[in-house]
Design a protein around this motif. Structure first.
Motif, mmCIF file in Angstrom:
data_model
loop_
_atom_site.group_PDB
_atom_site.id
_atom_site.type_symbol
_atom_site.label_atom_id
_atom_site.label_comp_id
_atom_site.label_asym_id
_atom_site.label_seq_id
_atom_site.Cartn_x
_atom_site.Cartn_y
_atom_site.Cartn_z
ATOM 1 N N LEU A 17 37.284 46.289 39.245
ATOM 2 C CA LEU A 17 37.357 47.361 38.264
ATOM 3 C C LEU A 17 38.747 47.293 37.646
ATOM 4 C CD1 LEU A 17 35.674 50.480 39.885
ATOM 5 C CD2 LEU A 17 35.240 49.633 37.584
ATOM 6 N N VAL A 18 38.804 46.883 36.407
ATOM 7 C CA VAL A 18 40.080 46.698 35.715
ATOM 8 C C VAL A 18 40.479 48.037 35.102
ATOM 9 C CG1 VAL A 18 41.316 45.369 33.977
ATOM 10 C CG2 VAL A 18 39.425 44.309 35.238
ATOM 11 N N CYS A 19 41.518 48.677 35.654
ATOM 12 C CA CYS A 19 41.922 50.024 35.243
ATOM 13 C C CYS A 19 43.178 49.955 34.391
ATOM 14 C CB CYS A 19 42.162 50.884 36.470
ATOM 15 S SG CYS A 19 40.704 51.085 37.521
ATOM 16 N N VAL A 20 43.088 50.516 33.189
ATOM 17 C CA VAL A 20 44.153 50.341 32.194
ATOM 18 C C VAL A 20 44.458 51.666 31.508
ATOM 19 C CG1 VAL A 20 44.883 48.943 30.214
ATOM 20 C CG2 VAL A 20 43.128 48.065 31.773
ATOM 21 N N ASN A 21 45.731 51.895 31.164
ATOM 22 C CA ASN A 21 46.079 53.021 30.300
ATOM 23 C C ASN A 21 45.534 52.743 28.903
ATOM 24 O OD1 ASN A 21 48.221 50.907 30.260
ATOM 25 N ND2 ASN A 21 49.113 52.205 28.667
ATOM 26 N N HIS A 22 45.189 53.792 28.183
ATOM 27 C CA HIS A 22 44.462 53.620 26.919
ATOM 28 C C HIS A 22 45.189 54.324 25.780
ATOM 29 C CE1 HIS A 22 41.283 52.775 24.243
ATOM 30 N NE2 HIS A 22 40.491 53.794 24.480
#
Length: 204
Positions: free
Chosen positions: A34-39
């Motif tokens: 699960l690639v979790c990134v600020n948006h």
């Protein structure tokens, strides 16, 4: 073939226009994550695709309305998107995500659930990423994307952190556990922000 071709062409454009740079790529695990990134920008899915290995085509949710537009539907589907009904508990989208992860692919998710243009580190996170991580047992991969998209005048950086796993603990309510995991995700993302950018934000 279309994805690989687009990856090469768009990557060259972003390197030219934004001096796009990736650090920590060695932390990217093989298989599911699960690639979790600020948006902060609509271009973030493109940047994450360029951050990951070319053969690591990430899948991502896109609002269902986009799939009703002929031409756009075909394009975003080819790039790895699948529909989600925003504002509701879309069980079909959740099942699709879990199936993708169990199949060994990566899924891009923005834990904040919306664009945070001012890069607010304290913005609340949704529990979706935590829930998916617990149910799929897939590792969480934090990535920080620098904000700002001014052509030629700034550098866009992607910093990849080390993956970690989240497990549900017995005797603790799910909501509380998801909040705790969400905080781990938030810290995992924002501790990757380059020190000079953190300092500048405090000075501003």
């Amino acid at each position: 073939m279309f994805y690989k071709f687009a990856h090469i062409v768009v990557g060259a454009i972003y390197k030219l226009l934004y001096r796009f740079r990736v650090t920590g790529r060695e932390n990217i695990p093989e298989g599911a994550a699960l690639v979790c990134v600020n948006h902060s920008s609509l271009s973030d899915p493109v940047l994450i695709a360029l951050t990951l290995i070319r053969t690591d085509k990430p899948r991502f949710m896109a609002k269902i309305e986009l799939f009703k537009i002929f031409g756009l539907k075909q394009l975003i589907t080819a790039l790895g998107a699948y529909p989600v009904e925003r504002g509701a508990s879309d069980m079909a989208a959740i099942r699709t995500t879990l199936d993708i992860l169990k199949g060994g692919q990566k899924v891009l998710i923005f834990p904040q659930g919306r664009r945070i243009v001012n890069d607010d580190e304290g913005a609340a996170l949704k529990n979706g990423a935590a829930m998916l991580a617990v149910r799929s047992r897939a590792p969480l991969l934090p990535i920080y994307l620098s904000v700002g998209r001014k052509v030629f005048f700034n550098r866009i950086e992607a910093v990849v952190g080390k993956p970690f796993t989240a497990e549900k603990q017995p005797g603790i309510k799910s909501a509380e556990q998801y909040e705790a995991i969400g905080e781990q995700i938030r810290q995992g993302i924002y501790t990757l922000k380059p020190p000079d950018k953190r300092k500048k934000k405090r000075e501003d």
